[in-house]
Structure formats: structure tokens, C-alpha cells
Design a protein around this motif. Structure first.
Motif, PDB file in Angstrom:
ATOM      1  N   VAL A  83       0.848  -1.195   0.000  1.00  0.00           N
ATOM      2  CA  VAL A  83       0.000   0.000   0.000  1.00  0.00           C
ATOM      3  C   VAL A  83       0.884   1.246   0.000  1.00  0.00           C
ATOM      4  CG1 VAL A  83      -1.849   1.250   1.157  1.00  0.00           C
ATOM      5  CG2 VAL A  83      -1.777  -1.246   1.299  1.00  0.00           C
ATOM      6  N   VAL A  84       0.564   2.181  -0.886  1.00  0.00           N
ATOM      7  CA  VAL A  84       1.253   3.463  -0.965  1.00  0.00           C
ATOM      8  C   VAL A  84       0.259   4.552  -0.604  1.00  0.00           C
ATOM      9  CG1 VAL A  84       2.514   5.072  -2.446  1.00  0.00           C
ATOM     10  CG2 VAL A  84       2.775   2.603  -2.775  1.00  0.00           C
ATOM     11  N   PHE A  85       0.640   5.434   0.317  1.00  0.00           N
ATOM     12  CA  PHE A  85      -0.265   6.454   0.820  1.00  0.00           C
ATOM     13  C   PHE A  85       0.076   7.836   0.275  1.00  0.00           C
ATOM     14  CE2 PHE A  85       0.339   3.144   4.023  1.00  0.00           C
ATOM     15  CZ  PHE A  85      -0.962   2.730   4.251  1.00  0.00           C
ATOM     16  N   GLN A  86      -0.916   8.715   0.266  1.00  0.00           N
ATOM     17  CA  GLN A  86      -0.696  10.090  -0.181  1.00  0.00           C
ATOM     18  C   GLN A  86       0.259  10.841   0.742  1.00  0.00           C
ATOM     19  OE1 GLN A  86      -4.297  12.349  -0.748  1.00  0.00           O
ATOM     20  NE2 GLN A  86      -3.246  14.304  -0.838  1.00  0.00           N
ATOM     21  N   ASP A  87       0.146  10.583   2.050  1.00  0.00           N
ATOM     22  CA  ASP A  87       0.935  11.335   3.028  1.00  0.00           C
ATOM     23  C   ASP A  87       2.203  10.601   3.468  1.00  0.00           C
ATOM     24  OD1 ASP A  87      -0.362   9.351   4.382  1.00  0.00           O
ATOM     25  OD2 ASP A  87      -1.248  10.629   5.919  1.00  0.00           O
ATOM     26  N   TYR A  88       2.640   9.635   2.671  1.00  0.00           N
ATOM     27  CA  TYR A  88       3.915   8.921   2.814  1.00  0.00           C
ATOM     28  C   TYR A  88       3.974   8.013   4.053  1.00  0.00           C
ATOM     29  CZ  TYR A  88       4.860  13.131   0.046  1.00  0.00           C
ATOM     30  OH  TYR A  88       4.771  14.166  -0.844  1.00  0.00           O
ATOM     31  N   ARG A  89       3.635   8.532   5.237  1.00  0.00           N
ATOM     32  CA  ARG A  89       3.637   7.761   6.488  1.00  0.00           C
ATOM     33  C   ARG A  89       4.999   7.137   6.791  1.00  0.00           C
ATOM     34  NH1 ARG A  89      -2.385   4.919   6.884  1.00  0.00           N
ATOM     35  NH2 ARG A  89      -3.546   6.720   6.061  1.00  0.00           N
ATOM     36  N   LEU A  90       6.044   7.933   6.654  1.00  0.00           N
ATOM     37  CA  LEU A  90       7.396   7.483   6.974  1.00  0.00           C
ATOM     38  C   LEU A  90       7.728   7.827   8.424  1.00  0.00           C
ATOM     39  CD1 LEU A  90       9.219   8.680   3.737  1.00  0.00           C
ATOM     40  CD2 LEU A  90       8.242   6.423   4.212  1.00  0.00           C
ATOM     41  N   LEU A  91       8.615   7.041   9.014  1.00  0.00           N
ATOM     42  CA  LEU A  91       9.074   7.289  10.378  1.00  0.00           C
ATOM     43  C   LEU A  91      10.245   8.261  10.316  1.00  0.00           C
ATOM     44  CD1 LEU A  91       8.973   3.578  11.591  1.00  0.00           C
ATOM     45  CD2 LEU A  91       7.281   5.355  12.057  1.00  0.00           C
ATOM     46  N   GLU A  92      10.029   9.491  10.777  1.00  0.00           N
ATOM     47  CA  GLU A  92      11.033  10.548  10.617  1.00  0.00           C
ATOM     48  C   GLU A  92      12.309  10.293  11.411  1.00  0.00           C
ATOM     49  OE1 GLU A  92       9.346  14.361  11.336  1.00  0.00           O
ATOM     50  OE2 GLU A  92       7.988  14.266   9.624  1.00  0.00           O
ATOM     51  N   SER A  93      12.204   9.502  12.472  1.00  0.00           N
ATOM     52  CA  SER A  93      13.383   9.235  13.299  1.00  0.00           C
ATOM     53  C   SER A  93      14.278   8.153  12.694  1.00  0.00           C
ATOM     54  CB  SER A  93      12.957   8.809  14.710  1.00  0.00           C
ATOM     55  OG  SER A  93      12.213   7.603  14.666  1.00  0.00           O
ATOM     56  N   ARG A  94      13.805   7.498  11.627  1.00  0.00           N
ATOM     57  CA  ARG A  94      14.571   6.419  11.014  1.00  0.00           C
ATOM     58  C   ARG A  94      15.079   6.834   9.643  1.00  0.00           C
ATOM     59  NH1 ARG A  94      12.259   0.557  12.742  1.00  0.00           N
ATOM     60  NH2 ARG A  94      11.493   1.091  14.818  1.00  0.00           N
ATOM     61  N   THR A  95      16.158   6.219   9.213  1.00  0.00           N
ATOM     62  CA  THR A  95      16.684   6.488   7.886  1.00  0.00           C
ATOM     63  C   THR A  95      15.787   5.862   6.825  1.00  0.00           C
ATOM     64  OG1 THR A  95      18.020   4.473   7.821  1.00  0.00           O
ATOM     65  CG2 THR A  95      19.033   6.450   8.802  1.00  0.00           C
ATOM     66  N   VAL A  96      16.070   6.211   5.582  1.00  0.00           N
ATOM     67  CA  VAL A  96      15.354   5.619   4.460  1.00  0.00           C
ATOM     68  C   VAL A  96      15.481   4.100   4.503  1.00  0.00           C
ATOM     69  CG1 VAL A  96      15.431   5.334   1.945  1.00  0.00           C
ATOM     70  CG2 VAL A  96      15.501   7.633   2.953  1.00  0.00           C
ATOM     71  N   PHE A  97      16.709   3.622   4.684  1.00  0.00           N
ATOM     72  CA  PHE A  97      16.939   2.177   4.756  1.00  0.00           C
ATOM     73  C   PHE A  97      16.112   1.555   5.874  1.00  0.00           C
ATOM     74  CE2 PHE A  97      18.912  -1.658   6.246  1.00  0.00           C
ATOM     75  CZ  PHE A  97      19.371  -2.297   5.114  1.00  0.00           C
ATOM     76  N   GLU A  98      16.115   2.171   7.051  1.00  0.00           N
ATOM     77  CA  GLU A  98      15.412   1.619   8.209  1.00  0.00           C
ATOM     78  C   GLU A  98      13.899   1.636   8.014  1.00  0.00           C
ATOM     79  OE1 GLU A  98      18.743   2.887  11.596  1.00  0.00           O
ATOM     80  OE2 GLU A  98      17.079   4.235  11.095  1.00  0.00           O
ATOM     81  N   ASN A  99      13.384   2.651   7.332  1.00  0.00           N
ATOM     82  CA  ASN A  99      11.947   2.698   7.057  1.00  0.00           C
ATOM     83  C   ASN A  99      11.514   1.513   6.202  1.00  0.00           C
ATOM     84  OD1 ASN A  99       9.974   5.157   7.679  1.00  0.00           O
ATOM     85  ND2 ASN A  99      12.062   5.962   7.668  1.00  0.00           N
ATOM     86  N   ILE A 100      12.324   1.198   5.214  1.00  0.00           N
ATOM     87  CA  ILE A 100      11.973   0.095   4.317  1.00  0.00           C
ATOM     88  C   ILE A 100      12.223  -1.246   4.996  1.00  0.00           C
ATOM     89  CG2 ILE A 100      12.448  -0.961   2.073  1.00  0.00           C
ATOM     90  CD1 ILE A 100      13.410   1.871   1.182  1.00  0.00           C
TER      91      ILE A 100
END
Length: 238
Positions: A83-100
Motif C-alpha cells: 500500500v502506498v499512501f498520499q501522506d507517505y507515512r514514513l518514520l522521521e526518526s529512522r533512515t530511508v533504509f530503516e523505514n523500508i
């Protein structure tokens, strides 16, 4: 892949979000689901991942009968759907790698497999050089690419995108759309929920239209591709 037969969804206080919806979506299709705000298109998407439960009808998704699915099997269903969301819903405290990587960790992926799979997803969305960045260091388009990488890292059969270009400028939105087309070419079924008719009216993909909870259109077309015309400031089909 996905089959809905006379599906209805009624919320508390009698609000009917979907009425007798019958739709079939085959493996590898790229389908747009369109409709005005409150038309029922978001409910349509939520039913697919069993975030909401239908009130009536029959529904099969990735081999699961959603009228009979047990709670313990819902996570198994969702592993097959990104699922891909409009508002991204990423964890700002984590890096790109860690989010994935988090998307793999929560389903118990072998730790030795996580790094190569995350990097493969980052290469696919052309962000392999941003692995150590935080989301706040990225542009909106790059953040959405991270969201897409997170959604595809588990190699889902189906990818649902809910207004994925809603917060992006036209050129960046086009880049994101091209990425979805490339993912679709790998065999992933894509269902894109959107109200952006400037894209939908010019593409050759299948378009499902919902109005007041009712299916009012289902047009199948040949696959096409998009380009952005700077002179007119609009999308054109190529």
C-alpha cells in the motif's frame, strides 16, 4: 486475483459506502479507481486489505475468501498487498533504509535477507544513494519513492496506491506515475485510487468509476504511457 460479487458496505448510522459492487481484476492489470470525495473509492481500497469488513456479498483477494477469512490469516493476506499512501507515512526518526527494512522486520524476515532486499527496492525506485538519509532530508517526490520502495520490498502480488500524487507538483507526479508503470511491467497488479482526471482521461488503462457507492463506469483500454507537455502544462499520452 480480485473478485467482488454484489459487495456492499454500510457504516454505523446507516451510511452506505458501497452498494452491490461487482468487479473482477486480473493478474497484472493496471486499474484506476476514480470518484469524487465520499464516493466510496477509499472504502473500496480498504476492503481489499480487510481494513474494513464488507456488510454483504462475496469477495476474493489473492485466494482468500474475505467473507470467511480468519483473523489470524489477515496478516498473511496483507503480505501479498503493498500500500502506498498520499501522506507517505514514513518514520522521521529512522533512515530511508530503516523505514523500508521495518516492513520486512515486522513479518519476521531472515535478518540476512533484509539488506539485499531493501537495496534492491531502493535501486528499483532510483534512491540507492539516499539509504542513509532521514525523510526530512528528502523532497516530497523522494519521500513518495521511499513509500513505494517500502510497499514493494516484500514483492507483493498487488500494489494499492491511494492518491499517491496528491501532494506532488505535476512534473514530480509524472515521474512517480512512470515508476508505477515500470512496476506494473514486472507483473505486479496495480490499483490506483485517484481523483486526478487530468491523468486518467489521457491514459489507456482500465478505469473503474464509483459514484455515491455505486459502480457507474468500468472501461477497459490498451496500455499507454504519459508525458508532461510543458507548453500546455498538462499530461499527454504518448
Amino acid at each position: 486475483m480480485i473478485k467482488m460479487e454484489n459487495v456492499g458496505k454500510t457504516y454505523p448510522k446507516g451510511v452506505k459506502a458501497l452498494r452491490d459492487m461487482s468487479v473482477s481484476i486480473e493478474d497484472g492489470e493496471f486499474v484506476y479507481v476514480i470518484g469524487a470525495s465520499g464516493s466510496g473509492k477509499s472504502t473500496f481500497a480498504k476492503l481489499l486489505i480487510r481494513e474494513e469488513k464488507m456488510t454483504k456479498g462475496k469477495m476474493t483477494v489473492c485466494g482468500y475468501d474475505l467473507a470467511k477469512i480468519k483473523n489470524k490469516d489477515i496478516p498473511k493476506l496483507r503480505r501479498q498487498i503493498g500500500v502506498v499512501f498520499q501522506d507517505y507515512r514514513l518514520l522521521e526518526s529512522r533512515t530511508v533504509f530503516e523505514n523500508i527494512a521495518y516492513a520486512l522486520e515486522v513479518i519476521g524476515t531472515n535478518p540476512e535477507d533484509i539488506k539485499p532486499r531493501v537495496m534492491e527496492a531502493l535501486i528499483q525506485v532510483e534512491l540507492e544513494d539516499k539509504a542513509d538519509h532521514k525523510p526530512t532530508e528528502l523532497s516530497g517526490g523522494e519521500q513518495q519513492r521511499v513509500g513505494i520502495a517500502r510497499a514493494i520490498v516484500n514483492n507483493p502480488k498487488v500494489l494499492i496506491a491511494d492518491e499517491p500524487t496528491g501532494n506532488l507538483d505535476p512534473k514530480t507526479a509524472l515521474d512517480i506515475m512512470r515508476l508505477f508503470y515500470r512496476i506494473n511491467l514486472t507483473g505486479t497488479t496495480i490499483i490506483m485510487v485517484t481523483h486526478n482526471r487530468s491523468i486518467v482521461t489521457k491514459v489507456h488503462n482500465r478505469v473503474i468509476e464509483i459514484k455515491n457507492g455505486t459502480l457507474v463506469g468500468d472501461k477497459c483500454k490498451d496500455n499507454g504511457s504519459l508525458e508532461y507537455d510543458y507548453s500546455s502544462g498538462d499530461y499527454i499520452l504518448i
